[in-house]
Design a protein around this motif. Structure first.
Motif, PDB file in Angstrom:
ATOM      1  N   HIS A 115       6.163  -0.184   2.180  1.00  0.00           N
ATOM      2  CA  HIS A 115       6.104  -0.141   3.644  1.00  0.00           C
ATOM      3  C   HIS A 115       6.677   1.170   4.175  1.00  0.00           C
ATOM      4  CE1 HIS A 115       4.566  -3.689   5.685  1.00  0.00           C
ATOM      5  NE2 HIS A 115       5.006  -4.437   4.683  1.00  0.00           N
ATOM      6  N   GLU A 116       7.785   1.597   3.598  1.00  0.00           N
ATOM      7  CA  GLU A 116       8.468   2.797   4.084  1.00  0.00           C
ATOM      8  C   GLU A 116       7.856   4.086   3.585  1.00  0.00           C
ATOM      9  OE1 GLU A 116      12.464   2.205   2.871  1.00  0.00           O
ATOM     10  OE2 GLU A 116      12.788   0.426   4.134  1.00  0.00           O
ATOM     11  N   SER A 117       7.014   4.006   2.567  1.00  0.00           N
ATOM     12  CA  SER A 117       6.419   5.213   1.994  1.00  0.00           C
ATOM     13  C   SER A 117       5.404   5.823   2.961  1.00  0.00           C
ATOM     14  CB  SER A 117       5.735   4.875   0.669  1.00  0.00           C
ATOM     15  OG  SER A 117       5.052   5.997   0.164  1.00  0.00           O
ATOM     16  N   GLY A 118       5.381   7.149   2.988  1.00  0.00           N
ATOM     17  CA  GLY A 118       4.449   7.841   3.865  1.00  0.00           C
ATOM     18  C   GLY A 118       3.085   8.051   3.252  1.00  0.00           C
ATOM     19  N   THR A 119       2.913   7.800   1.956  1.00  0.00           N
ATOM     20  CA  THR A 119       1.628   8.006   1.288  1.00  0.00           C
ATOM     21  C   THR A 119       0.792   6.741   1.356  1.00  0.00           C
ATOM     22  OG1 THR A 119       2.582   7.378  -0.841  1.00  0.00           O
ATOM     23  CG2 THR A 119       2.609   9.710  -0.269  1.00  0.00           C
ATOM     24  N   LEU A 120      -0.520   6.900   1.199  1.00  0.00           N
ATOM     25  CA  LEU A 120      -1.433   5.778   1.325  1.00  0.00           C
ATOM     26  C   LEU A 120      -1.343   4.845   0.122  1.00  0.00           C
ATOM     27  CD1 LEU A 120      -3.593   4.559   3.147  1.00  0.00           C
ATOM     28  CD2 LEU A 120      -5.312   5.905   1.911  1.00  0.00           C
ATOM     29  N   MET A 121      -1.140   5.416  -1.072  1.00  0.00           N
ATOM     30  CA  MET A 121      -1.019   4.603  -2.285  1.00  0.00           C
ATOM     31  C   MET A 121       0.131   5.140  -3.121  1.00  0.00           C
ATOM     32  SD  MET A 121      -3.885   3.619  -5.164  1.00  0.00           S
ATOM     33  CE  MET A 121      -4.926   2.802  -3.964  1.00  0.00           C
ATOM     34  N   PRO A 122       1.365   4.764  -2.810  1.00  0.00           N
ATOM     35  CA  PRO A 122       2.518   5.261  -3.562  1.00  0.00           C
ATOM     36  C   PRO A 122       2.535   4.708  -4.986  1.00  0.00           C
ATOM     37  CG  PRO A 122       3.193   3.557  -2.030  1.00  0.00           C
ATOM     38  CD  PRO A 122       1.743   3.832  -1.748  1.00  0.00           C
ATOM     39  N   SER A 123       3.355   5.334  -5.830  1.00  0.00           N
ATOM     40  CA  SER A 123       3.435   4.913  -7.236  1.00  0.00           C
ATOM     41  C   SER A 123       3.978   3.499  -7.376  1.00  0.00           C
ATOM     42  CB  SER A 123       4.315   5.883  -8.022  1.00  0.00           C
ATOM     43  OG  SER A 123       5.602   5.983  -7.430  1.00  0.00           O
ATOM     44  N   TRP A 124       4.764   3.044  -6.367  1.00  0.00           N
ATOM     45  CA  TRP A 124       5.274   1.679  -6.417  1.00  0.00           C
ATOM     46  C   TRP A 124       4.155   0.641  -6.407  1.00  0.00           C
ATOM     47  CZ3 TRP A 124       9.772   2.442  -8.046  1.00  0.00           C
ATOM     48  CH2 TRP A 124      10.657   3.363  -7.481  1.00  0.00           C
ATOM     49  N   TYR A 125       2.997   1.037  -5.935  1.00  0.00           N
ATOM     50  CA  TYR A 125       1.860   0.120  -5.818  1.00  0.00           C
ATOM     51  C   TYR A 125       1.506  -0.499  -7.176  1.00  0.00           C
ATOM     52  CZ  TYR A 125      -3.136  -1.078  -5.386  1.00  0.00           C
ATOM     53  OH  TYR A 125      -4.356  -1.702  -5.432  1.00  0.00           O
ATOM     54  N   PHE A 126       1.432   0.333  -8.210  1.00  0.00           N
ATOM     55  CA  PHE A 126       1.023  -0.147  -9.528  1.00  0.00           C
ATOM     56  C   PHE A 126       2.119  -1.002 -10.164  1.00  0.00           C
ATOM     57  CE2 PHE A 126      -1.166   3.848  -8.664  1.00  0.00           C
ATOM     58  CZ  PHE A 126      -2.478   3.446  -8.791  1.00  0.00           C
ATOM     59  N   LEU A 127       3.363  -0.661  -9.916  1.00  0.00           N
ATOM     60  CA  LEU A 127       4.449  -1.477 -10.445  1.00  0.00           C
ATOM     61  C   LEU A 127       4.473  -2.847  -9.770  1.00  0.00           C
ATOM     62  CD1 LEU A 127       6.823  -1.681 -12.350  1.00  0.00           C
ATOM     63  CD2 LEU A 127       8.270  -0.591 -10.629  1.00  0.00           C
ATOM     64  N   LEU A 128       4.169  -2.887  -8.477  1.00  0.00           N
ATOM     65  CA  LEU A 128       4.107  -4.164  -7.766  1.00  0.00           C
ATOM     66  C   LEU A 128       2.982  -5.030  -8.318  1.00  0.00           C
ATOM     67  CD1 LEU A 128       5.105  -6.040  -5.554  1.00  0.00           C
ATOM     68  CD2 LEU A 128       3.663  -4.810  -3.922  1.00  0.00           C
ATOM     69  N   LEU A 129       1.851  -4.426  -8.673  1.00  0.00           N
ATOM     70  CA  LEU A 129       0.757  -5.190  -9.279  1.00  0.00           C
ATOM     71  C   LEU A 129       1.194  -5.787 -10.614  1.00  0.00           C
ATOM     72  CD1 LEU A 129      -2.443  -3.029  -8.618  1.00  0.00           C
ATOM     73  CD2 LEU A 129      -1.474  -4.871  -7.243  1.00  0.00           C
ATOM     74  N   ARG A 153      -0.691  -4.402  11.559  1.00  0.00           N
ATOM     75  CA  ARG A 153      -1.813  -3.656  12.122  1.00  0.00           C
ATOM     76  C   ARG A 153      -1.608  -2.150  12.007  1.00  0.00           C
ATOM     77  NH1 ARG A 153      -5.633  -7.481  12.207  1.00  0.00           N
ATOM     78  NH2 ARG A 153      -4.913  -9.393  13.276  1.00  0.00           N
ATOM     79  N   GLU A 154      -0.370  -1.701  11.899  1.00  0.00           N
ATOM     80  CA  GLU A 154      -0.092  -0.270  11.888  1.00  0.00           C
ATOM     81  C   GLU A 154      -0.480   0.385  10.562  1.00  0.00           C
ATOM     82  OE1 GLU A 154       3.971   0.260  12.858  1.00  0.00           O
ATOM     83  OE2 GLU A 154       3.795  -0.574  14.895  1.00  0.00           O
ATOM     84  N   GLN A 155      -0.413  -0.367   9.451  1.00  0.00           N
ATOM     85  CA  GLN A 155      -0.737   0.192   8.138  1.00  0.00           C
ATOM     86  C   GLN A 155      -1.882  -0.616   7.526  1.00  0.00           C
ATOM     87  OE1 GLN A 155       2.684   1.631   5.722  1.00  0.00           O
ATOM     88  NE2 GLN A 155       3.961   0.424   7.112  1.00  0.00           N
ATOM     89  N   LYS A 156      -2.951  -0.754   8.276  1.00  0.00           N
ATOM     90  CA  LYS A 156      -4.056  -1.609   7.864  1.00  0.00           C
ATOM     91  C   LYS A 156      -4.741  -1.085   6.606  1.00  0.00           C
ATOM     92  CE  LYS A 156      -8.186  -3.874   9.650  1.00  0.00           C
ATOM     93  NZ  LYS A 156      -9.084  -4.041  10.825  1.00  0.00           N
ATOM     94  N   LYS A 157      -4.949   0.234   6.506  1.00  0.00           N
ATOM     95  CA  LYS A 157      -5.637   0.788   5.349  1.00  0.00           C
ATOM     96  C   LYS A 157      -4.805   0.614   4.077  1.00  0.00           C
ATOM     97  CE  LYS A 157      -8.064   4.434   6.016  1.00  0.00           C
ATOM     98  NZ  LYS A 157      -8.518   5.836   6.237  1.00  0.00           N
ATOM     99  N   LYS A 158      -3.511   0.884   4.173  1.00  0.00           N
ATOM    100  CA  LYS A 158      -2.632   0.703   3.023  1.00  0.00           C
ATOM    101  C   LYS A 158      -2.573  -0.772   2.621  1.00  0.00           C
ATOM    102  CE  LYS A 158       1.351   2.866   3.014  1.00  0.00           C
ATOM    103  NZ  LYS A 158       2.785   3.185   3.287  1.00  0.00           N
ATOM    104  N   GLY A 159      -2.485  -1.648   3.610  1.00  0.00           N
ATOM    105  CA  GLY A 159      -2.421  -3.074   3.335  1.00  0.00           C
ATOM    106  C   GLY A 159      -3.691  -3.594   2.696  1.00  0.00           C
TER     107      GLY A 159
END
Length: 471
Positions: free
Chosen positions: A158-172, A200-206
């Motif tokens: 949520h706090e990351s400024g990038t669209l797909m941070p590296s935490w994404y894969f670890l969360l998966l 609604r603010e980070q719809k693409k990332k979500g």
């Protein structure tokens, strides 16, 4: 002199006392562990045996036991150096527990304050169910880790400024691990999906995150359909919930009254946090996991439910004590201190009593059945190829060839052909899923003899017919 004392106090911060306490607790846990081959969860045994087979490069029938959960990946660093060592696996699980406790303490400190978080963490570590799950290399410890990590990773994304941070894969990966272990793991994709849909603010990332989580969840549910290897659910969830502070059911009679009290406190805490719209990720995951797990009440669920009760209930107890108490320490914290001391005392006494399980070689009903096979396998000069309802746990105990149970068949002769080469069978004929197999075994009473009929199951042995003299 005073300046020296003040400098010593500054250098020796309170967190060092906490770390010293964890070291002492780790030593206590290791003295209370059982160091035989019993008491391990079936799914954990499958994970360990698969890793050991790969590391040692030996052919093993463990591949037939079913698809392992993703704890197998978690054990890889350990098994590279200590393959085949159950004590090392238990210590590794203990370190995972202590690291998770630190994560939960930091989360509780930010969310509710240091006081309730410190008490909840201490009571969680002192609870008998915590030692029981660690000793069993249980799913509850690793589910607790997954929930804590998923909450932290979700906040980081949520706090990351990038669209797909590296935490994404670890969360998966964490999501897949949780879902593969227990139905409670579904709490992670359900909570994350609900939260990101409302953002609604980070719809693409979500959207990207929900697609990845949906794919991983669907894959794990399909591969682990039925969650093979899980403990059998308790008939009465209240009796197994009471084990959170009363300890192993081998040491006490069923106490549904204590379980009812804990369940009431849990429901009150859950209801209050939902009423106040506490939308913190980990809070909602705790609530969802406790509710989902109640549909399959086992000791893994008991650990999660007890942790939820502590971390969500103690802040409310402090609030009630402050609102309706009088001035002074006794008035503001009297009820809280009485409850904490009472729970801590009962927990420590019952946790200490768990050491008698190892000293007296106590076993649950299933392990008693497996111990019969262990005695049968003790003579290495005799042929031994067993088929067991609990193949991984049986293999750990017997250290001989063990296979899963053969499928039941209407054709008795075909079933007889399929079991050729087997010497022993072990299963629980009282389970509905085993009724057909029990009928097959009964039809072959001239070929199979019953050598043990126990509350936990039956052990059958193939009869050795005398050979006819050659003409």
């Amino acid at each position: 002199m005073s300046s020296m004392l003040s400098k010593a106090q500054e250098a020796f911060q309170p967190r060092y006392l906490g770390l010293i306490g964890m070291v002492a607790l780790a030593w206590a846990f290791m003295t209370l562990f059982r160091y035989d081959s019993y008491g391990i969860e079936e799914a954990a045994a499958i994970d360990l045996l698969i890793n050991w087979s790969i590391i040692h490069q030996i052919a093993s029938p463990v591949a037939l036991f079913g698809v392992p959960d993703l704890r197998a990946i978690f054990f890889v660093p350990l098994d590279l150096y200590w393959a085949g060592s159950l004590p090392a696996d238990k210590v590794y699980t203990l370190f995972t527990l202590l690291g998770t406790a630190l994560l939960l303490y930091r989360w509780g400190e930010r969310k509710f304050g240091g006081e309730p978080s410190m008490m909840a963490t201490a009571l969680l570590l002192l609870a008998p169910i915590t030692l029981m799950q660690t000793d069993a290399i249980g799913a509850g410890v690793f589910m607790l880790f997954c929930l804590a990590m998923a909450g932290w990773l979700n906040d980081a994304i949520h706090e990351s400024g990038t669209l797909m941070p590296s935490w994404y894969f670890l969360l998966l990966l964490i999501t897949g691990m949780a879902v593969s272990m227990h139905p409670m793991g579904l709490a992670i994709p359900l909570v994350l999906g609900w939260q990101w849909l409302r953002d609604r603010e980070q719809k693409k990332k979500g959207t990207r995150l929900m697609i990845g989580i949906a794919i991983v969840t669907a894959l794990m549910v399909f591969v682990r359909w039925g969650w093979n290897g899980m403990d059998v659910a308790a008939g009465n969830p209240l009796t197994i919930l009471a084990d959170s502070i009363l300890g192993s059911p081998l040491l006490h009679e069923p106490a549904w009254g204590i379980g009812l009290i804990i369940a009431d406190v849990l429901l009150i805490a859950v209801g209050m946090h939902l009423y106040r719209r506490n939308m913190d990720s980990l809070t909602l995951m705790f609530i969802a996991a406790s509710l989902i797990g109640s549909l399959h009440a086992d000791h893994a669920w008991t650990l999660i439910a007890w942790a939820t009760t502590l971390y969500l209930g103690l802040p409310l107890l402090i609030e009630v004590n402050e609102r309706y108490g009088w001035r002074g320490l006794a008035g503001q914290r009297g009820l809280l201190l009485v409850m904490v001391v009472l729970i801590a005392t009962v927990s420590m006494l019952n946790t200490r009593a768990l050491g008698s399980i190892s000293k007296q070689h106590l076993k649950n009903d299933t392990d008693i059945v497996i111990s019969v096979l262990e005695r049968e396998a003790a003579d290495t000069n005799r042929e031994f190829v067993a088929a067991s309802q609990w193949p991984a746990r049986t293999l750990l105990a017997t250290k001989r060839d063990v296979l899963p149970l053969p499928p039941a068949m209407e054709d008795t002769e075909l079933f007889k052909t399929n079991i050729a080469g087997l010497t022993h069978f072990a299963f629980d004929p009282k389970l509905p899923a085993m009724h057909a197999l029990a009928r097959n075994a009964a039809a072959l009473s001239d070929e199979l003899e019953t050598i043990a009929l126990l509350p936990g199951g039956v052990v059958l042995k193939v009869r050795k017919h005398p050979q006819l003299p050659e003409k």
